[in-house]
Enzyme design. Structure first.
Site, PDB file in Angstrom:
ATOM      1  NE  ARG A 375      -2.623   0.654   3.512  1.00  0.00           N
ATOM      2  CZ  ARG A 375      -3.446   0.462   4.547  1.00  0.00           C
ATOM      3  NH1 ARG A 375      -4.745   0.441   4.349  1.00  0.00           N
ATOM      4  NH2 ARG A 375      -2.976   0.258   5.756  1.00  0.00           N
ATOM      5  CB  VAL A 497      -8.969   0.013  -4.494  1.00  0.00           C
ATOM      6  CG1 VAL A 497     -10.060  -0.128  -5.536  1.00  0.00           C
ATOM      7  CG2 VAL A 497      -7.843   0.878  -5.048  1.00  0.00           C
ATOM      8  CD  GLU A 498      -3.678  -1.204  -2.564  1.00  0.00           C
ATOM      9  OE1 GLU A 498      -2.973  -0.473  -1.844  1.00  0.00           O
ATOM     10  OE2 GLU A 498      -3.248  -1.780  -3.572  1.00  0.00           O
ATOM     11  N   GLY A 499      -8.571   0.044   1.055  1.00  0.00           N
ATOM     12  CA  GLY A 499      -8.997   0.826   2.207  1.00  0.00           C
ATOM     13  C   GLY A 499      -9.539   2.159   1.746  1.00  0.00           C
TER      14      GLY A 499
END
Length: 815
Positions: A375, A497-499
């Site tokens: 991330r 996305v990704e949190g």
């Protein structure tokens, strides 16, 4: 008068002890010396000495202190703070803390920051960027990908596989490239400047996915089989985590597996029946191997342990019976491969668990540790690359495009959004460099990765909107020559996305940061629930009194720097950046103090006060962004011509920090905001947003060929090839600047002011007047072709815009 002077001296000495963070014993000794002096001066009497001893002795004798103070407070603490769940503990323990912990501590060590190594590419990494990366950039036509094929062309896919683009993280012993995190970032930045589909396709397998998990946790057999195949492109991986019911709350996934016996290749083996329904999985439609996260149960206790084993990760070949892949999502016209995957009662052996059966139930720890690295690289790098390309492309366009007989970049209304784009491009590149430096040093910075994911994707979206506003119709009308429209459409994907960014800001950044970065909180929590009672008491005692001293120190530092404007605090340089370091010293102390006060007043409820948490997280985040900018300035040799970019980026970050502080004080719990405002901001808010003069300087850099402009867009793909409209426009930008003196020359000879258009006609007039050489005539003609290409937009035959219907089912529906 003597008493007053002695009292002032005592306060100064104790304040200095707190400011300098001396030990409790040293502070006690200093107080004792002052009391002795007071006794000598007949200012302090017997009772003063007795009171001092009553306070000092218990504080400095650990057995008395623990009995009278620590033990009762430990009991109270245990009653207030519930023990963390295993999932929460794994998330907190995942990764490491790095520079962000210094920023949280109220006294940043700037020498430490500047001593971190400067990010560098190896010769091999540079050759990859100059060779295969440039070549694939030449191959990709964004309009073809997004409108005609709905995918990367087959030859591009094959080129990516053949040249190791999916193997940047895989070690060389398995046939991978084994690039540094910094090199991965530079590759993704360059690709993102060409195509978001291309950058996403390359980024995901090198981020959270089977390759990363296998290298850290896989069995030797799994590594030896899969990693060489992944490196050669013989396997296309994806990782399925997100479910319809569990997006940012990945820990609540409903997908499950049941340990049982079953038939596998003609033999009865111990395995798992898996049922899942996943969404938004990049590369899922074409994946050959599926990384799958699910909750594993063992109701018959066939593994001999608990019934509920927890989140587990496994590798599932997509050709296993019952695995469903192939269908695609349609994410805002961004045609990277993304889609669902399903399975119901799919039986596979336990050996399919990443790391083998012993890793059953260890999936959450695996995911959060790997995510803290991935991330921090993929989405921040994609965002930085897109904004860097947009910055120079916007600067070139604003210099080429004219309205009211002026390049539009000279209009103040245009300078304002241009400065935001240019300043953010400088900052975002700096942030990716510092973050990947930490990763390459072996850090797994979970807090920093959350900071950079949120703030860089957020700034990217805002910069793309600014660029669209400047380009007007040029940005709105899609086609082969539009280099902004698809990025504008795709920006919300990175936000989501990704949190999701809302969650990342309001819960993750500070939720992890308050515990991981604070020098004492995690130690207090761990010691409070230590099974060894005596050891727990000793640890809690050390952490508690360290915490008290820390809070007092930050209170003194905050008040002193508020009164003095932090002018006497340390700064590593005495140039124009000095005040930035000093303001950051002040805000760091404010953050540490307010964090302790928020935790003290709200306790465990702080995590539910998301707006309080978000503003504290904003303060930490903006400190990190500003410090990364100053680190970049240092690493690049403190080039004074870059100062407008540095100043804009740091002033913008600190102004945003100040706004978060102001809002936090307005809403601080327990009614403390007013008192704290007097202490921390006694003369009001000290900082202003970047000035109009600074905006003008940044906009000018973006429109003027110079070393600063080159550094602003460093590493991006500027070749003027057919598939790269920004490269073609960059060449036109240079041609236009070279053509302007020739235009002035013709106007002067002709005795009239010609419009700065139809430069081919200007060339003809100059030829007729006999004042231009053949080369100068050719340059004007070339500049006119490029000018029209830059300011024109694409148009189509109506039939070209109709979606092509393929497949028998679609044809039947159309009929």
């Amino acid at each position: 008068m003597t008493t007053l002077l002695w009292s002032i001296a005592l306060l100064v000495v104790l304040g200095a002890c707190a400011y300098l963070r001396v030990s409790l014993l040293t502070a006690t000794a200093a107080a004792a010396i002052m009391l002795t002096a007071g006794w000598t001066l007949d200012v302090v009497g017997l009772w003063g000495g007795i009171i001092f001893l009553v306070i000092a002795l218990p504080l400095n004798i650990s057995s008395i202190r623990q009995s009278l103070i620590t033990r009762p407070l430990l009991k109270l603490y245990r009653g207030i703070m519930p023990e963390m769940s295993s999932t929460e503990k794994e998330a907190i323990d995942a990764g490491t803390t790095w520079w962000e912990a210094d920023l949280f501590a109220g006294n940043p060590n700037w020498k430490k920051l500047h001593n971190y190594p400067t990010a560098r590419l190896s010769a091999e990494e540079q050759a990859f960027l100059d060779g295969p990366v440039n070549e694939v950039c030449r191959m990709v036509n964004e309009h073809q990908v997004s409108h005609e094929l709905a995918d990367l062309p087959a030859d591009v896919w094959q080129y990516l596989k053949d040249n190791g683009f999916f193997a940047m993280i895989i070690k060389k012993k398995y046939g991978g490239l084994e690039f540094s995190a910094y090199a991965q970032s530079r590759v993704l930045q360059k690709l993102a400047g060409i195509s978001s589909e291309l950058a996403s396709t390359v980024g995901v397998p090198n981020s959270l996915g089977p390759g990363e998990l296998l290298q850290h946790y896989g069995t030797a057999e799994q590594q030896d089989y899969y990693l060489p195949r992944l490196a050669k492109g013989l396997e296309v991986p994806c990782f399925a985590l997100t479910s319809p019911e569990a997006g940012s709350d990945a820990g609540s996934i409903p997908d499950y597996g049941v340990v049982c016996k079953g038939m596998w290749k003609g033999e009865e083996v111990l395995g798992m029946k898996l049922t899942w329904n996943k969404r938004y999985i990049t590369l899922a439609p074409i994946a050959t191997v599926l990384g799958l996260a699910f909750k594993l149960r063992d109701p018959e206790r066939l593994l001999g342990g608990e019934e509920e084993l927890g989140i587990t990760c496994a590798l599932i070949p997509t050709d296993v019976e019952g695995v469903e892949t192939g269908r695609r999502h349609f994410p805002l016209n961004c045609m990277f491969q993304n889609g669902p995957t399903r399975g119901k009662d799919v039986f596979v052996p336990l050996s399919f668990i990443i790391g083998g059966p012993k890793m059953a139930g260890q999936g959450w720890r695996m995911l959060v540790e790997c995510l803290s690295v991935g991330r921090g690289i993929t989405l921040p790098s994609n965002s930085a690359g897109g904004v860097k390309t947009a910055a120079l492309a916007t600067g070139a366009y604003a210099r080429i495009r004219r309205q009211f007989k002026l390049p539009i970049g000279k209009l103040e209304g245009i300078e304002e959004p241009m400065a935001r784009i240019g300043g953010n491009a400088y900052l975002m590149d700096a942030v990716t460099s510092l973050t990947t430096t930490g990763i390459d040093l072996g850090e797994k910075p979970s807090v920093i990765s959350a900071i950079v994911k949120y703030h860089l994707t957020d700034r990217m979206q805002k910069c793309v909107i600014d660029a669209m506003d400047i380009h007007g119709g040029k940005g709105v009308c899609l086609g082969p020559n539009n280099y902004l429209g698809r990025g504008y459409q795709a920006a919300p994907i990175a936000i989501t996305v990704e949190g999701a960014n809302i969650l990342t800001r309001s819960m993750i950044i500070y939720g992890q940061g308050a515990i991981r970065c604070h020098p004492y909180v995690l130690a207090e929590m761990d010691s409070a629930f230590d099974k060894d009672v005596r050891q727990g008491l000793n640890k809690f005692d050390a952490a508690l009194f360290g915490h008290i001293g820390f809070t007092i120190s930050n209170l003194v530092r905050s008040v002193w720097m508020g009164l003095t404007g932090s002018r006497f605090s340390n700064a590593p340089y005495g140039d124009k950046t000095k005040r930035y370091y000093q303001h950051m010293n002040r805000f760091s102390a404010n953050l540490a103090l307010l964090s302790d006060l928020a935790m003290a007043t709200l306790g465990g409820n702080l995590k539910r006060k998301e707006r309080i948490s978000a503003r504290l997280g904003d303060m930490l985040s903006q400190l990190y962004l500003a410090s990364a900018t100053l680190k970049r300035y240092q690493d690049e040799g403190r080039q004074t011509e870059d100062l407008p970019l540095v100043q804009w980026a740091v002033e913008d970050a600190l102004f945003k920090l100040q706004a978060s502080l102001d809002e936090l004080l307005d809403n601080f719990p327990a009614g403390l905001g007013g008192v704290l405002r007097v202490l921390l901001l006694p003369f009001g808010r000290p900082l202003k947003r970047p000035s109009d003069v600074l905006d003008h300087k940044v906009a000018k850099i973006m429109q003027t060929p110079c070393a600063s402009r080159e550094r602003l867009g460093q590493g991006q793909f500027w070749e003027a090839c057919d598939n790269n409209p920004v490269g073609v426009q960059e060449q036109t930008f240079k041609d236009i600047l070279a053509a302007e003196p020739l235009y002035d020359k013709v106007c002067k000879a002709a005795g009239k002011r010609l419009p700065f258009m139809w430069l081919d006609k200007v060339a003809a007039e100059g030829k007729a007047l006999g004042i231009l050489s053949d080369a100068e005539i050719a340059l004007l003609e070339k500049a006119e072709i490029g000018r029209m290409k830059s300011i024109n937009v694409d148009d189509f035959d109506p039939a070209e815009l109709v979606a092509q219907i393929t497949g028998s089912k679609s044809q039947e529906q159309a009929a």
